[in-house]
Design a protein around this motif. Structure first.
Motif, PDB file in Angstrom:
ATOM      1  N   MET A   1       0.838  -1.162   0.000  1.00  0.00           N
ATOM      2  CA  MET A   1       0.000   0.000   0.000  1.00  0.00           C
ATOM      3  C   MET A   1       0.887   1.230   0.000  1.00  0.00           C
ATOM      4  O   MET A   1       2.009   1.193   0.483  1.00  0.00           O
ATOM      5  N   THR A   2       0.325   2.305  -0.481  1.00  0.00           N
ATOM      6  CA  THR A   2       1.027   3.580  -0.418  1.00  0.00           C
ATOM      7  C   THR A   2       0.330   4.439   0.623  1.00  0.00           C
ATOM      8  O   THR A   2      -0.895   4.539   0.627  1.00  0.00           O
ATOM      9  N   ALA A   3       1.120   5.029   1.519  1.00  0.00           N
ATOM     10  CA  ALA A   3       0.572   5.937   2.529  1.00  0.00           C
ATOM     11  C   ALA A   3       0.462   7.316   1.895  1.00  0.00           C
ATOM     12  O   ALA A   3       1.426   7.836   1.333  1.00  0.00           O
ATOM     13  N   LEU A   4      -0.738   7.897   1.969  1.00  0.00           N
ATOM     14  CA  LEU A   4      -1.003   9.210   1.385  1.00  0.00           C
ATOM     15  C   LEU A   4      -1.392  10.187   2.486  1.00  0.00           C
ATOM     16  O   LEU A   4      -2.147   9.829   3.385  1.00  0.00           O
ATOM     17  N   LEU A   5      -0.878  11.392   2.397  1.00  0.00           N
ATOM     18  CA  LEU A   5      -1.217  12.428   3.367  1.00  0.00           C
ATOM     19  C   LEU A   5      -1.945  13.547   2.631  1.00  0.00           C
ATOM     20  O   LEU A   5      -1.397  14.181   1.739  1.00  0.00           O
ATOM     21  N   PHE A   6      -3.211  13.738   2.989  1.00  0.00           N
ATOM     22  CA  PHE A   6      -4.022  14.809   2.412  1.00  0.00           C
ATOM     23  C   PHE A   6      -3.930  16.028   3.318  1.00  0.00           C
ATOM     24  O   PHE A   6      -4.033  15.907   4.537  1.00  0.00           O
ATOM     25  N   SER A   7      -3.745  17.208   2.734  1.00  0.00           N
ATOM     26  CA  SER A   7      -3.745  18.429   3.531  1.00  0.00           C
ATOM     27  C   SER A   7      -4.388  19.556   2.733  1.00  0.00           C
ATOM     28  O   SER A   7      -4.379  19.552   1.509  1.00  0.00           O
ATOM     29  N   GLY A   8      -4.942  20.514   3.450  1.00  0.00           N
ATOM     30  CA  GLY A   8      -5.599  21.646   2.818  1.00  0.00           C
ATOM     31  C   GLY A   8      -6.976  21.302   2.306  1.00  0.00           C
ATOM     32  O   GLY A   8      -7.426  20.169   2.384  1.00  0.00           O
ATOM     33  N   ARG A   9      -7.656  22.335   1.806  1.00  0.00           N
ATOM     34  CA  ARG A   9      -9.005  22.167   1.270  1.00  0.00           C
ATOM     35  C   ARG A   9      -9.143  22.945  -0.019  1.00  0.00           C
ATOM     36  O   ARG A   9      -8.423  23.890  -0.279  1.00  0.00           O
ATOM     37  N   GLY A  10     -10.126  22.531  -0.795  1.00  0.00           N
ATOM     38  CA  GLY A  10     -10.420  23.246  -2.042  1.00  0.00           C
ATOM     39  C   GLY A  10      -9.245  23.227  -3.001  1.00  0.00           C
ATOM     40  O   GLY A  10      -8.590  22.215  -3.190  1.00  0.00           O
ATOM     41  N   ARG A  11      -8.980  24.406  -3.587  1.00  0.00           N
ATOM     42  CA  ARG A  11      -7.890  24.508  -4.563  1.00  0.00           C
ATOM     43  C   ARG A  11      -6.519  24.302  -3.946  1.00  0.00           C
ATOM     44  O   ARG A  11      -5.574  23.960  -4.627  1.00  0.00           O
ATOM     45  N   LYS A  12      -6.412  24.538  -2.659  1.00  0.00           N
ATOM     46  CA  LYS A  12      -5.114  24.414  -1.992  1.00  0.00           C
ATOM     47  C   LYS A  12      -4.868  23.002  -1.447  1.00  0.00           C
ATOM     48  O   LYS A  12      -3.868  22.755  -0.801  1.00  0.00           O
ATOM     49  N   ALA A  13      -5.785  22.104  -1.730  1.00  0.00           N
ATOM     50  CA  ALA A  13      -5.632  20.729  -1.250  1.00  0.00           C
ATOM     51  C   ALA A  13      -4.453  20.061  -1.961  1.00  0.00           C
ATOM     52  O   ALA A  13      -4.246  20.246  -3.156  1.00  0.00           O
ATOM     53  N   THR A  14      -3.680  19.321  -1.198  1.00  0.00           N
ATOM     54  CA  THR A  14      -2.551  18.587  -1.758  1.00  0.00           C
ATOM     55  C   THR A  14      -2.572  17.154  -1.245  1.00  0.00           C
ATOM     56  O   THR A  14      -3.098  16.870  -0.172  1.00  0.00           O
ATOM     57  N   VAL A  15      -2.015  16.290  -2.031  1.00  0.00           N
ATOM     58  CA  VAL A  15      -1.853  14.890  -1.651  1.00  0.00           C
ATOM     59  C   VAL A  15      -0.379  14.565  -1.811  1.00  0.00           C
ATOM     60  O   VAL A  15       0.208  14.816  -2.861  1.00  0.00           O
ATOM     61  N   ARG A  16       0.190  14.026  -0.756  1.00  0.00           N
ATOM     62  CA  ARG A  16       1.606  13.681  -0.784  1.00  0.00           C
ATOM     63  C   ARG A  16       1.755  12.185  -0.515  1.00  0.00           C
ATOM     64  O   ARG A  16       1.245  11.679   0.479  1.00  0.00           O
ATOM     65  N   ALA A  17       2.425  11.480  -1.412  1.00  0.00           N
ATOM     66  CA  ALA A  17       2.701  10.055  -1.203  1.00  0.00           C
ATOM     67  C   ALA A  17       3.907   9.944  -0.274  1.00  0.00           C
ATOM     68  O   ALA A  17       4.960  10.518  -0.542  1.00  0.00           O
ATOM     69  N   LEU A  18       3.736   9.230   0.836  1.00  0.00           N
ATOM     70  CA  LEU A  18       4.804   9.109   1.831  1.00  0.00           C
ATOM     71  C   LEU A  18       5.638   7.850   1.666  1.00  0.00           C
ATOM     72  O   LEU A  18       6.606   7.661   2.393  1.00  0.00           O
ATOM     73  N   GLY A  19       5.267   7.003   0.752  1.00  0.00           N
ATOM     74  CA  GLY A  19       6.052   5.803   0.512  1.00  0.00           C
ATOM     75  C   GLY A  19       5.192   4.564   0.468  1.00  0.00           C
ATOM     76  O   GLY A  19       4.037   4.573   0.864  1.00  0.00           O
ATOM     77  N   GLU A  20       5.804   3.505  -0.009  1.00  0.00           N
ATOM     78  CA  GLU A  20       5.113   2.230  -0.136  1.00  0.00           C
ATOM     79  C   GLU A  20       5.400   1.369   1.092  1.00  0.00           C
ATOM     80  O   GLU A  20       6.539   1.251   1.522  1.00  0.00           O
ATOM     81  N   TYR A  21       4.346   0.786   1.634  1.00  0.00           N
ATOM     82  CA  TYR A  21       4.458  -0.063   2.819  1.00  0.00           C
ATOM     83  C   TYR A  21       3.931  -1.451   2.487  1.00  0.00           C
ATOM     84  O   TYR A  21       2.909  -1.590   1.820  1.00  0.00           O
ATOM     85  N   HIS A  22       4.646  -2.458   2.970  1.00  0.00           N
ATOM     86  CA  HIS A  22       4.203  -3.849   2.830  1.00  0.00           C
ATOM     87  C   HIS A  22       3.668  -4.276   4.184  1.00  0.00           C
ATOM     88  O   HIS A  22       4.383  -4.213   5.186  1.00  0.00           O
ATOM     89  N   LEU A  23       2.405  -4.676   4.238  1.00  0.00           N
ATOM     90  CA  LEU A  23       1.754  -5.051   5.484  1.00  0.00           C
ATOM     91  C   LEU A  23       1.387  -6.527   5.453  1.00  0.00           C
ATOM     92  O   LEU A  23       0.845  -7.017   4.464  1.00  0.00           O
ATOM     93  N   THR A  24       1.694  -7.226   6.542  1.00  0.00           N
ATOM     94  CA  THR A  24       1.357  -8.634   6.681  1.00  0.00           C
ATOM     95  C   THR A  24       0.712  -8.827   8.036  1.00  0.00           C
ATOM     96  O   THR A  24       1.278  -8.429   9.057  1.00  0.00           O
TER      97      THR A  24
END
Length: 82
Positions: free
Chosen positions: A1-24
């Protein structure tokens, strides 16, 4: 899975991928391996503390075999003779 961090709202909203994680899932714990290759065993509460503020992408199977030894350890070296 990729961890995503959403911040801001509307036009200023951004999504940043924090990296790929393997979960078991391993019993009551989740084994998480991060982008650096470090693996940690996390309880349910620890998992929520670490990943609770992130959105996780849809899980995708890796096709890698995991250590299934604990599933069969009970039957190894025992006999069913009575």
């Amino acid at each position: 899975m990729t961890a995503l961090l959403f911040s801001g709202r509307g036009r200023k909203a951004t999504v940043r991928a924090l990296g790929e994680y393997h979960l078991t899932s391993r019993g009551d714990q989740v084994q998480a391996t991060g982008p650096t290759g470090q693996t940690r065993a996390l309880s349910h509460m620890e998992f929520l503390q670490v990943f609770g503020s992130y959105t996780l992408s849809s899980p995708e199977p890796t096709g890698r075999m995991t250590d299934l030894g604990p599933l069969f350890a009970e039957g190894v070296g025992t006999s069913n003779q009575q």
